[in-house]
Every structure is written in C-alpha cells, then in structure tokens.
Write a protein that holds these residues in place. Structure first.
Motif, PDB file in Angstrom:
ATOM      1  N   GLY A  91       7.204   5.072  13.031  1.00 52.75           N
ATOM      2  CA  GLY A  91       5.701   4.731  13.489  1.00 52.75           C
ATOM      3  C   GLY A  91       4.896   4.774  12.364  1.00 52.75           C
ATOM      4  O   GLY A  91       3.499   4.633  12.508  1.00 52.75           O
ATOM      5  N   CYS A  92       5.105   5.037  11.070  1.00 57.21           N
ATOM      6  CA  CYS A  92       4.305   5.166  10.141  1.00 57.21           C
ATOM      7  C   CYS A  92       3.807   3.950   9.414  1.00 57.21           C
ATOM      8  O   CYS A  92       2.845   3.896   8.732  1.00 57.21           O
ATOM      9  N   GLY A  93       4.459   2.732   9.863  1.00 62.51           N
ATOM     10  CA  GLY A  93       3.787   1.439   9.270  1.00 62.51           C
ATOM     11  C   GLY A  93       4.528   0.932   7.697  1.00 62.51           C
ATOM     12  O   GLY A  93       3.717  -0.077   7.174  1.00 62.51           O
ATOM     13  N   GLU A 135       0.922  -1.296   0.036  1.00 63.97           N
ATOM     14  CA  GLU A 135       0.008  -0.057   0.056  1.00 63.97           C
ATOM     15  C   GLU A 135       0.800   1.295  -0.040  1.00 63.97           C
ATOM     16  O   GLU A 135       1.965   1.347   0.878  1.00 63.97           O
ATOM     17  N   LYS A 136       0.748   2.205  -0.867  1.00 65.72           N
ATOM     18  CA  LYS A 136       1.282   3.362  -0.837  1.00 65.72           C
ATOM     19  C   LYS A 136       1.149   4.411   0.261  1.00 65.72           C
ATOM     20  O   LYS A 136      -0.091   4.624   0.723  1.00 65.72           O
ATOM     21  N   VAL A 137       2.214   4.721   0.705  1.00 64.25           N
ATOM     22  CA  VAL A 137       2.140   5.875   1.924  1.00 64.25           C
ATOM     23  C   VAL A 137       2.852   7.323   1.338  1.00 64.25           C
ATOM     24  O   VAL A 137       3.934   7.181   0.923  1.00 64.25           O
ATOM     25  N   TYR A 138       2.269   8.125   1.866  1.00 65.90           N
ATOM     26  CA  TYR A 138       2.841   9.627   1.280  1.00 65.90           C
ATOM     27  C   TYR A 138       2.746  10.478   2.822  1.00 65.90           C
ATOM     28  O   TYR A 138       1.711  10.649   3.305  1.00 65.90           O
ATOM     29  N   LEU A 139       3.833  10.745   3.262  1.00 61.94           N
ATOM     30  CA  LEU A 139       4.142  11.439   4.597  1.00 61.94           C
ATOM     31  C   LEU A 139       4.516  12.912   4.158  1.00 61.94           C
ATOM     32  O   LEU A 139       5.311  13.295   3.208  1.00 61.94           O
ATOM     33  N   MET A 140       4.403  13.873   4.946  1.00 60.35           N
ATOM     34  CA  MET A 140       4.803  15.366   5.029  1.00 60.35           C
ATOM     35  C   MET A 140       5.394  15.228   6.414  1.00 60.35           C
ATOM     36  O   MET A 140       4.717  14.926   7.550  1.00 60.35           O
ATOM     37  N   LEU A 141       6.723  15.667   6.581  1.00 64.82           N
ATOM     38  CA  LEU A 141       7.600  15.771   7.697  1.00 64.82           C
ATOM     39  C   LEU A 141       8.171  16.913   8.288  1.00 64.82           C
ATOM     40  O   LEU A 141       8.523  17.763   7.071  1.00 64.82           O
ATOM     41  N   ALA A 157       7.605  16.265  13.923  1.00 68.16           N
ATOM     42  CA  ALA A 157       6.247  15.763  13.572  1.00 68.16           C
ATOM     43  C   ALA A 157       5.885  15.377  12.190  1.00 68.16           C
ATOM     44  O   ALA A 157       6.602  16.289  11.194  1.00 68.16           O
ATOM     45  N   TRP A 158       5.075  14.469  12.010  1.00 62.23           N
ATOM     46  CA  TRP A 158       4.600  14.236  10.363  1.00 62.23           C
ATOM     47  C   TRP A 158       2.912  14.154  10.307  1.00 62.23           C
ATOM     48  O   TRP A 158       2.430  13.586  11.351  1.00 62.23           O
ATOM     49  N   ARG A 159       2.508  13.862   9.175  1.00 62.03           N
ATOM     50  CA  ARG A 159       1.377  13.492   8.803  1.00 62.03           C
ATOM     51  C   ARG A 159       1.134  13.147   7.559  1.00 62.03           C
ATOM     52  O   ARG A 159       1.871  13.254   6.580  1.00 62.03           O
ATOM     53  N   GLU A 160       0.121  12.188   7.376  1.00 64.73           N
ATOM     54  CA  GLU A 160      -0.016  11.781   5.965  1.00 64.73           C
ATOM     55  C   GLU A 160      -0.588  12.791   5.195  1.00 64.73           C
ATOM     56  O   GLU A 160      -1.330  13.803   5.558  1.00 64.73           O
ATOM     57  N   LEU A 161      -0.056  12.622   3.809  1.00 67.21           N
ATOM     58  CA  LEU A 161      -0.652  13.791   2.860  1.00 67.21           C
ATOM     59  C   LEU A 161      -2.057  13.472   2.656  1.00 67.21           C
ATOM     60  O   LEU A 161      -2.750  12.335   2.796  1.00 67.21           O
ATOM     61  N   MET A 221       7.071  23.079  -1.228  1.00 70.92           N
ATOM     62  CA  MET A 221       7.368  22.407  -2.630  1.00 70.92           C
ATOM     63  C   MET A 221       6.220  22.493  -3.688  1.00 70.92           C
ATOM     64  O   MET A 221       5.328  22.334  -3.443  1.00 70.92           O
ATOM     65  N   GLY A 222       6.841  23.480  -4.637  1.00 74.23           N
ATOM     66  CA  GLY A 222       5.564  23.575  -5.690  1.00 74.23           C
ATOM     67  C   GLY A 222       4.661  24.635  -5.132  1.00 74.23           C
ATOM     68  O   GLY A 222       5.014  25.642  -4.354  1.00 74.23           O
ATOM     69  N   THR A 223       3.466  24.302  -5.167  1.00 74.27           N
ATOM     70  CA  THR A 223       2.450  25.018  -4.331  1.00 74.27           C
ATOM     71  C   THR A 223       1.970  24.400  -3.243  1.00 74.27           C
ATOM     72  O   THR A 223       0.997  24.816  -2.356  1.00 74.27           O
ATOM     73  N   MET A 224       2.829  23.290  -2.663  1.00 74.25           N
ATOM     74  CA  MET A 224       2.473  22.710  -1.360  1.00 74.25           C
ATOM     75  C   MET A 224       3.271  23.335  -0.248  1.00 74.25           C
ATOM     76  O   MET A 224       4.284  22.989  -0.159  1.00 74.25           O
ATOM     77  N   PRO A 225       2.344  23.904   0.501  1.00 70.80           N
ATOM     78  CA  PRO A 225       3.262  24.448   1.889  1.00 70.80           C
ATOM     79  C   PRO A 225       3.509  23.394   2.846  1.00 70.80           C
ATOM     80  O   PRO A 225       2.758  22.595   2.980  1.00 70.80           O
ATOM     81  N   LEU A 226       4.297  23.650   3.861  1.00 63.94           N
ATOM     82  CA  LEU A 226       4.571  23.062   4.999  1.00 63.94           C
ATOM     83  C   LEU A 226       3.282  23.383   5.780  1.00 63.94           C
ATOM     84  O   LEU A 226       2.857  24.680   6.002  1.00 63.94           O
ATOM     85  N   ASP A 227       2.832  22.291   6.675  1.00 60.34           N
ATOM     86  CA  ASP A 227       1.401  22.419   7.263  1.00 60.34           C
ATOM     87  C   ASP A 227       1.835  23.312   8.522  1.00 60.34           C
ATOM     88  O   ASP A 227       2.550  22.783   9.361  1.00 60.34           O
ATOM     89  N   PRO A 228       1.321  24.520   8.571  1.00 62.89           N
ATOM     90  CA  PRO A 228       1.487  25.461   9.707  1.00 62.89           C
ATOM     91  C   PRO A 228       1.313  24.849  11.055  1.00 62.89           C
ATOM     92  O   PRO A 228       1.658  25.471  12.316  1.00 62.89           O
ATOM     93  N   HIS A 229       0.498  23.497  11.121  1.00 64.40           N
ATOM     94  CA  HIS A 229       0.078  23.038  12.432  1.00 64.40           C
ATOM     95  C   HIS A 229       0.995  21.963  12.865  1.00 64.40           C
ATOM     96  O   HIS A 229       0.920  21.429  14.091  1.00 64.40           O
ATOM     97  N   LEU A 230       2.140  21.655  11.889  1.00 64.36           N
ATOM     98  CA  LEU A 230       3.187  20.614  12.169  1.00 64.36           C
ATOM     99  C   LEU A 230       4.122  21.223  13.274  1.00 64.36           C
ATOM    100  O   LEU A 230       4.515  22.168  12.744  1.00 64.36           O
ATOM    101  N   LYS A 231       4.618  20.506  14.275  1.00 61.08           N
ATOM    102  CA  LYS A 231       5.561  20.938  15.007  1.00 61.08           C
ATOM    103  C   LYS A 231       6.917  20.344  14.560  1.00 61.08           C
ATOM    104  O   LYS A 231       6.721  19.204  13.841  1.00 61.08           O
TER     105      LYS A 231
END
Length: 243
Positions: free
Chosen positions: A92-94, A61-67, A220-224, A207-217
C-alpha cells in the motif's frame, strides 16, 4: 538527453543499476524494438524503451521506507515457492520499491526499501556496505563467543572482523549485539555455526547510525524522515566519490 539504459531503468524505479545490467544481459530490455546491450544509451523522450514487452515510465517520485520485517518473510518482491514476501507488507505504499540488501527468512528487524535506484546501488555496493547492527540470541558453546570477533572465512571469502558485545548471559544462552560490515548471505548464522553456536533469534536493530524505529510493530512500515533520507544520501555520495 541520452543516458545509459541501466540508469534510466533505475530512475524509473524498476530496479538497481546492477540489476538493470542483468536484465539487459538476459535480453529483457529493448529500445525501439531492438534488443539492448549493456552500455547502450537512450533518450526516454524519443526512444521506446521496453522491459519484458512493457514500456518503462519516466522518473517517478522517490519513496523511502523503513519496514520492521517479521520472521517468515523472504526479502524479495516475488517468490517462486509461494512464500510470503516483504512486497506483501508494503503493497500500500503507492510505489514499486525494492529492498536495500536482505534479511533471511528466519530473521527480523530493520529493512529499508526504495525506488531510488542510485541510492540502492550505492548503499549495497560491495566495496562500501553500511555497517549493520544485530541483536542475536545464541546457544551452544558460549566460551566461543569471543571467536566471533576474530578474522574468519565464510564461503571462501575473508570477512572483516565483527564487533561483539555480550548484552546478557545465563548458563545456556547469551544475547549479543553484533556489528558486521558486509552483507553476505546468512553471514551471522554461518559465523555462529563456525563457532559452535546456534542462533535462536536474529534481529537487525540498526544500519549505520539509523536505528529501527522502536514504535514500529513487526510487519509495519513508515516513510523515512527528511533527516534519515539525507543521512543515506550523504553515505551514497561518499561511496560515489570513492569509486
């Protein structure tokens, strides 16, 4: 169905296609007990494909993360010097994900990671790398800031002119938003050094038009989101069409 080995390794989430070719050249890949060569094909349903003596899995399964990469981490999955790596942060992303491009040890900010080898290969292809946006705090000869936007040679390579905007400035330092098109090793730091500027802090904010999530410390990471994944896949599709 037979596929090229580098594609199968990428689909298994082990590496990008280019990295897979290096593994094959290094003799790390075997098919049915025989050392493989770049260009070989195999059918994972009938052939025994091994890397470093271990069987590869099927397409996972494909996984896509922003760190939000902190300073003091290297952008590799292992480090021979024992330094902290981004792999430590996403353990811990699996899934076994790898970084899309790099951020150097003392830099921070947006870093994407995935086990989608096809997407990784497209986004880092040297003929079409995604624009990267940074906030950079510099000191030194501030009158030379405009030179950062001029044609420049780094490590014998002529880079495309950067876009530079001054966010704020005082007598001893300035905060810049700097956009580059390549991703060469320590590119911004080397550009600044050529212009008599010292980088005090370097943060990738988009990156491109994708900003760093301002809520990420930091760290930390989250899935796209589905929209973010679709945006990257559109870029990858454009790259493949133009190759």
């Amino acid at each position: 169905m037979e596929e090229r080995l580098q594609k199968l390794l990428a689909q298994a989430g082990l590496c990008s296609r280019r990295e897979a070719e290096r593994w094959i050249d290094d003799g790390r890949v075997t098919v049915n007990g025989k050392k493989a060569s770049v260009g070989d094909k195999a059918d994972p349903r009938r052939d025994k494909i091994f890397v470093d003596g271990k069987p590869i899995g099927g397409a996972e399964e494909k996984v896509y993360l922003m760190l939000y990469k902190p300073r003091g981490y290297v952008t590799t999955m292992k480090d021979e010097h024992g330094r902290k790596t981004v792999a430590d942060l996403v353990r811990g992303c699996g899934a076994r994900v790898v970084p899309v491009g790099r951020l150097d040890y003392n830099s921070e900010g947006l870093l994407l990671l995935t086990n989608d080898g096809d997407l990784l290969n497209a986004l880092t292809h040297p003929r079409h790398e995604v624009e990267k946006h940074y906030e950079v705090r510099v000191r030194g000869n501030l009158d030379n800031i405009s030179k950062l936007a001029e044609p420049m040679e780094i490590d014998g390579y002529s880079i495309r002119p950067a876009t530079v905007v001054t966010i704020d400035r005082d007598e001893i330092s300035a905060k810049l938003r700097l956009t580059i098109h390549e991703g060469r090793n320590r590119q911004i730091r080397k550009m600044c050094e050529k212009c008599g500027l010292e980088v005090r802090r370097l943060k990738r904010v988009a990156m491109g038009t994708m900003p760093l999530d301002p809520h990420l410390k930091s760290g930390a990471w989250r899935e796209l989101t589905n929209d973010e994944i679709a945006y990257l896949q559109d870029i990858a599709a454009d790259v493949q069409e133009n190759l």
